[in-house]
Design a protein around this motif. Structure first.
Motif, PDB file in Angstrom:
ATOM      1  N   THR A 103       0.851  -1.193   0.000  1.00  0.00           N
ATOM      2  CA  THR A 103       0.000   0.000   0.000  1.00  0.00           C
ATOM      3  C   THR A 103       0.885   1.239   0.000  1.00  0.00           C
ATOM      4  O   THR A 103       1.820   1.341   0.798  1.00  0.00           O
ATOM      5  N   ALA A 104       0.610   2.163  -0.900  1.00  0.00           N
ATOM      6  CA  ALA A 104       1.427   3.361  -1.030  1.00  0.00           C
ATOM      7  C   ALA A 104       1.265   4.269   0.184  1.00  0.00           C
ATOM      8  O   ALA A 104       0.226   4.282   0.847  1.00  0.00           O
ATOM      9  N   ALA A 105       2.309   5.029   0.451  1.00  0.00           N
ATOM     10  CA  ALA A 105       2.237   6.044   1.497  1.00  0.00           C
ATOM     11  C   ALA A 105       1.226   7.113   1.095  1.00  0.00           C
ATOM     12  O   ALA A 105       0.932   7.297  -0.096  1.00  0.00           O
ATOM     13  N   PRO A 106       0.640   7.818   2.052  1.00  0.00           N
ATOM     14  CA  PRO A 106      -0.339   8.865   1.728  1.00  0.00           C
ATOM     15  C   PRO A 106       0.216   9.856   0.708  1.00  0.00           C
ATOM     16  O   PRO A 106       1.349  10.330   0.827  1.00  0.00           O
ATOM     17  N   ARG A 111      -0.093   7.161  -7.904  1.00  0.00           N
ATOM     18  CA  ARG A 111       1.130   6.794  -8.626  1.00  0.00           C
ATOM     19  C   ARG A 111       1.325   5.274  -8.628  1.00  0.00           C
ATOM     20  O   ARG A 111       1.741   4.702  -9.631  1.00  0.00           O
ATOM     21  N   LEU A 112       1.025   4.621  -7.543  1.00  0.00           N
ATOM     22  CA  LEU A 112       1.159   3.162  -7.478  1.00  0.00           C
ATOM     23  C   LEU A 112       0.044   2.473  -8.251  1.00  0.00           C
ATOM     24  O   LEU A 112       0.267   1.436  -8.884  1.00  0.00           O
ATOM     25  N   GLY A 113      -1.153   3.033  -8.215  1.00  0.00           N
ATOM     26  CA  GLY A 113      -2.278   2.449  -8.938  1.00  0.00           C
ATOM     27  C   GLY A 113      -2.806   1.196  -8.268  1.00  0.00           C
ATOM     28  O   GLY A 113      -2.744   1.049  -7.044  1.00  0.00           O
ATOM     29  N   GLU A 188       9.938   5.019   2.334  1.00  0.00           N
ATOM     30  CA  GLU A 188       9.017   4.050   2.921  1.00  0.00           C
ATOM     31  C   GLU A 188       7.690   4.089   2.163  1.00  0.00           C
ATOM     32  O   GLU A 188       7.000   5.119   2.126  1.00  0.00           O
ATOM     33  N   ALA A 189       7.349   2.982   1.517  1.00  0.00           N
ATOM     34  CA  ALA A 189       6.116   2.855   0.726  1.00  0.00           C
ATOM     35  C   ALA A 189       6.007   3.948  -0.334  1.00  0.00           C
ATOM     36  O   ALA A 189       4.912   4.343  -0.730  1.00  0.00           O
ATOM     37  N   SER A 190       7.166   4.409  -0.819  1.00  0.00           N
ATOM     38  CA  SER A 190       7.226   5.489  -1.801  1.00  0.00           C
ATOM     39  C   SER A 190       8.194   5.099  -2.918  1.00  0.00           C
ATOM     40  O   SER A 190       9.019   4.201  -2.757  1.00  0.00           O
ATOM     41  N   PRO A 191       8.138   5.794  -4.061  1.00  0.00           N
ATOM     42  CA  PRO A 191       8.966   5.391  -5.206  1.00  0.00           C
ATOM     43  C   PRO A 191      10.330   6.065  -5.240  1.00  0.00           C
ATOM     44  O   PRO A 191      10.477   7.232  -4.890  1.00  0.00           O
TER      45      PRO A 191
END
Length: 263
Positions: A103-106, A111-113, A188-191
């Motif tokens: 799960t992507a960061a807030p 962007r993650l989709g 963290e949970a980011s690209p």
């Protein structure tokens, strides 16, 4: 009666308002692993955990795993499509900062989709993602998600390698090392975005190699632009005639037509 001069004048006037641009107007295709109407370019239905191999071969790339790092895909090993969220026991990355796995960061959700690419299993150690090209490229870009650290001081890290015609490394990019605590870790949970942009088309494959010290690490790969750095326009080998050349061809055709009519 219409004369040859009148025909040629009309052709020149018409051509002057329909001159083709002397560059490509096609943008690079972005592979974000989001199906269109539930399907990928080869017509296959997108399903969580499905092997990803040649679904995007129409875009000039295939995906595989290269454990022995010889630049060739290993038989029987394939990266997998991963749905966001903790829908099963296999994760591409752990969102240990208070969120669900995968799960992507807030702020990064769009962007993650809904899908991304992961390794064979939940651990990527020793499993290098390999992207092979049908024809070489000079540029490419993509993202690796969730590069973070451990309380013990160990961190995740990746090296992205561009392989040449003999499948040796001709260029490489090393990611930042993951940090801890996760609350302040920027990845963290980011690209993490990487890109190649070389002087010539000499990239025949791209390989992602895990080089970090932390163990139990997954792979999350997304938003792959295979022919250009995302947001830029790829070069093509397609040549478009200059306006004068196009006019010359039309004039020659007009003369040929008048000569045939005069016989």
């Amino acid at each position: 009666m219409t004369t040859t001069k009148q025909i040629l004048m009309g052709l020149v006037a018409a051509t002057s308002v329909c001159v083709l641009p002397n560059h490509s107007v096609n943008a690079a295709s972005l592979i974000n692993f989001e199906p269109v109407d539930g399907k990928f370019p080869d017509g296959s239905l997108a399903v969580d955990n499905m092997p990803i191999t040649n679904q995007f071969s129409s875009l000039g790339v295939t995906f595989g795993i290269d454990r022995n790092q010889d630049g060739l895909p290993d038989a029987g090993l394939f990266p997998r499509l991963e749905a966001v969220g903790s829908s099963d026991s296999i994760a591409g990355f752990e969102s240990t900062n208070g969120g669900e796995d995968d799960t992507a960061a807030p702020g990064f959700e769009d962007r993650l989709g809904n899908f991304f690419l992961r390794g064979v299993g939940s651990l990527a150690n020793g499993e290098s993602l390999l992207i092979s090209y049908t024809s070489p490229t000079k540029a490419a870009s993509a993202e690796i998600w969730d590069i973070d650290g451990r309380p013990t001081g160990l961190g995740e890290q990746w090296e992205v390698q561009a392989l040449g015609s003999d499948l040796s490394v001709i260029d490489s990019i090393v990611s930042p090392a993951g940090t801890f605590p996760l609350e302040t870790s920027p990845l963290e949970a980011s690209p993490w975005f990487w890109s190649f942009d070389r002087p010539e088309k000499d990239i025949h494959a791209i390989r992602l190699v895990y080089t970090g010290s932390a163990t139990g690490v997954g792979l999350a790969f997304d938003n792959f632009s295979p022919l250009a750095v995302e947001g830029s326009e790829p070069e093509t080998n397609t040549s478009v005639p200059e306006p004068t050349s196009a006019i010359g061809l039309l004039i020659f055709g007009a003369f040929a037509y008048r000569l045939r009519k005069g016989k």
